[in-house]
Design an enzyme around this catalytic site. Structure first.
Site, mmCIF file in Angstrom:
data_model
loop_
_atom_site.group_PDB
_atom_site.id
_atom_site.type_symbol
_atom_site.label_atom_id
_atom_site.label_comp_id
_atom_site.label_asym_id
_atom_site.label_seq_id
_atom_site.Cartn_x
_atom_site.Cartn_y
_atom_site.Cartn_z
ATOM 1 N N ASP A 64 0.846 -1.181 0.000
ATOM 2 C CA ASP A 64 0.000 0.000 0.000
ATOM 3 C C ASP A 64 0.888 1.240 0.000
ATOM 4 O OD1 ASP A 64 -2.486 1.439 0.483
ATOM 5 O OD2 ASP A 64 -3.160 -0.380 1.499
ATOM 6 N N ASP A 99 -3.273 4.514 -2.320
ATOM 7 C CA ASP A 99 -4.328 5.051 -1.458
ATOM 8 C C ASP A 99 -4.869 6.394 -1.976
ATOM 9 O OD1 ASP A 99 -5.604 4.690 1.260
ATOM 10 O OD2 ASP A 99 -4.701 6.655 1.580
ATOM 11 N N GLU A 137 -6.860 3.496 -5.803
ATOM 12 C CA GLU A 137 -8.111 3.645 -5.074
ATOM 13 C C GLU A 137 -8.690 5.010 -5.424
ATOM 14 O OE1 GLU A 137 -9.990 3.775 -0.572
ATOM 15 O OE2 GLU A 137 -8.155 4.848 -1.049
ATOM 16 N N HIS A 177 -11.306 -3.075 4.068
ATOM 17 C CA HIS A 177 -11.177 -2.681 5.475
ATOM 18 C C HIS A 177 -11.928 -1.399 5.804
ATOM 19 C CE1 HIS A 177 -8.562 -0.228 3.176
ATOM 20 N NE2 HIS A 177 -8.314 0.547 4.222
ATOM 21 N N ASP A 178 -12.503 -0.735 4.800
ATOM 22 C CA ASP A 178 -13.245 0.510 5.045
ATOM 23 C C ASP A 178 -14.751 0.304 4.952
ATOM 24 O OD1 ASP A 178 -10.912 2.050 5.243
ATOM 25 O OD2 ASP A 178 -10.836 2.370 3.076
#
Ligand code: GLC
Length: 566
Positions: free
Chosen positions: A102, A204, A259, A333-334
């Site tokens: 990431d 990200d 993302e 994870h969000d």
């Protein structure tokens, strides 16, 4: 050359997303770590995973669980050491697997030495690494932009009397990509990891890096009037990404996924089309907002099924026609667990988890499996705000009450929407804390772990885990899953999502019931006559008995089937 489709091996791969804090603890600290992951690579290999996306393990104060990076080149001791990281790469390579890490470069932690320098004085050489503005003439905020985690997007710095921009937490300061030196730093740190043997990056919120340099006020009466239109897919974003491709992604032949926050199809085509030389693929979140009332995450409504199908169709067709590539996902994870959101995590847990999986894995793109999804892990059933840990949830619990909700009403929304829903520890076996840790887990394990865990599913040929394994394998075997033309089949059926993928010689058909009642579904006359009439072979289904093939199918509750016509 690296951009030719045949070189794009990842088009048939499945990615597994690891949230390291909750995956496997090897030390008893209660927090997962790199060694814990390395010890479980056989499990992932067995599942058929080729790419592991490891979320941030860099040095960080952990205010946003690692998305607040204080040193981009060191491993946070909570996750282990650089030797552990090198060992992870070696062990992956041994198994023919790849590592995607990431990269968080829209912002850094305010504890990063760059920011520590920048805040010293207005003429510090690092000052321009971040985005500073004077207070408004009345002493107030520079503009009315809002943080994604609630509250204003500007933070006042006492020492120099200016505000800095922080679109997320107040300790995540946005980097100034207009500054060439910042762009060089970003490229250099990625080269550092590529040299170590990392094969790809998940970038990200990368579509937020180019801000409108006028920093205008937004219209606060609009539902999305939080400033996002002035920094989302901003003026120079494609230029900046092309620069990264030229310096890093291309030369190291990396697989990359961007993302994309609140993006558009048009931009994602440009981000992911090979000829554009930007990313391999993109995440967008439109399909995961169909239960947001008026587009607001913190207002509940039942999800809009017609809209969900419309969005999948729009993105499948749009990306396909233009040569873009989707990252396919239900979970991360969000997000709260898709199973609890779009399925039934009680009576039909197994069926609906498999149904969601089949529906997604039949689409064009590269599927992502988020840890625990392959077991059918649901949202934890928490009734006390003290169970929650996430900074966003805590902020919103307070803000919702400031807006006039009672504590109970605020909690009801947090229970549905909290990111902690997907952050509970991975469930390995039926022992205490689900075999995740020998200490006290940092976040409570879901109480259903004795039934829902890797060990019990490995022993069951009809488990959700076994279903995922088969889907991952099918993508490798059946070319039509990567290449077939997406055609929607269900018109406006209230419960069924059905589509075909039309290849040169084969046709794939996926029919899924998103409801808890049995329902009929009919192919159109044309489709039946031209494609389906001669019979089809079942590739995968989720009930012991498969509906008899015919122009009209009777689909049981949460039934889902993938057929192929050769
Ligand atoms: C991304 C991450 C999320 C993080 C945010 C800020 O959306 O997935 O976890 O909080 O960016 O870095």
């Amino acid at each position: 050359m690296a951009n030719e489709p045949q070189q794009q091996w990842w088009r048939k791969s499945t990615v597994y997303q690891v949230y390291p804090k909750s995956f496997k603890d090897s030390t008893g600290s209660g927090t997962g770590d790199i060694k814990g992951l390395t010890g479980r690579l056989d499990y992932l290999q067995e599942l058929g995973i080729e790419i592991v996306w490891l979320q941030p393990v860099y040095v960080s104060p952990q205010n946003d669980n690692g998305y607040d990076v204080a040193d981009y080149r060191q491993i946070d001791p909570a996750f282990g050491t650089m030797e552990d990281f090198d060992e992870l790469i070696r062990e992956l390579k041994k198994r023919g697997m790849h590592l995607m890490t990431d990269i968080v470069v829209n912002h850094s932690s305010t504890e990063h030495p760059w920011f520590q320098e920048a805040r010293q004085s207005k003429d510090n050489p690092y000052r321009d690494y971040y985005i500073w503005r004077d207070p408004a003439p009345d002493g107030g905020l520079p503009n009315n932009w809002q943080s994604k985690f609630g509250g204003p997007a500007w933070q006042f710095d006492e020492t120099t009397g200016q505000y800095f921009l922080a679109l997320f937490d107040k300790t995540q300061a946005d980097l100034n990509w207009e500054n060439e030196q910042v762009r060089r730093e970003a490229a250099d740190l990625m080269i550092y990891w590529a040299e170590k043997g990392v094969d790809g990056f998940r970038m990200d919120v990368i579509n937020l890096i180019s801000k409108d340099q006028r920093f205008p006020d937004d219209d606060p009466s609009a539902s999305t009037g939080d400033g996002r239109k002035f920094y989302t897919d901003g003026p120079r974003v494609h230029e900046f990404i092309k620069e990264l491709h030229a310096k890093v992604f291309g030369p190291y032949n990396l697989v990359t996924v961007g993302e994309m926050s609140s993006t558009t199809l048009e931009h994602c085509i440009r981000y992911s089309k090979p000829e554009e030389r930007e990313f391999s693929m993109t995440f967008n979140f439109h399909h995961l907002k169909v239960d947001y009332k008026n587009g607001q995450k913190w207002e509940l409504k039942p999800y809009d099924f017609a809209e969900l199908k419309r969005l999948f169709t729009e993105w499948q067709t749009g990306m396909q026609q233009a040569g873009g590539w989707n990252a396919l996902f239900w979970n991360n994870h969000d997000q709260p667990r898709a199973l609890s959101r779009f399925g039934d995590d009680g009576e039909y847990r197994t069926e609906s988890a498999k149904m969601l999986a089949t529906t997604l894995h039949g689409l064009q793109g590269t599927p992502y499996v988020y840890q625990g999804e392959e077991l059918g892990m649901p949202n934890p059933d928490w009734h006390d705000i003290r169970e929650f840990n996430d900074i966003e949830s805590k902020n919103m619990y307070r803000i919702l009450q400031e807006r006039g909700l009672t504590g109970g009403q605020a909690l009801e929304i947090i229970r549905e929407r909290s990111r902690d829903n997907s952050r509970t520890p991975m469930q390995w076996d039926a022992s205490e804390h689900a075999g995740f840790t020998e200490g006290t887990p940092w976040l409570r394990v879901d109480r259903r772990y004795r039934q829902i865990n890797v060990q019990s599913e490995q022993a069951d040929p009809h488990s959700i885990l076994a279903h995922y394994k088969q889907l991952i394998k099918l993508r490798k075997q059946e070319q039509v899953i990567s290449d077939g033309l997406f055609v929607r089949l269900d018109e406006e059926h209230p419960h069924i999502f059905a589509y075909s993928r039309i290849g040169e010689t084969e046709t794939l058909i996926v029919v899924s019931n998103f409801s808890g009642t049995q329902t009929g579904f009919s192919f159109t006359e044309d489709f039946w006559a031209s494609r389906a009439g001669n019979g089809a072979r079942l590739l995968i289904g989720n009930t012991r008995q498969t509906p008899a093939w015919g122009k009209t199918l009777e689909i049981p509750p949460y039934g889902s089937y993938m057929w192929i016509i050769r």
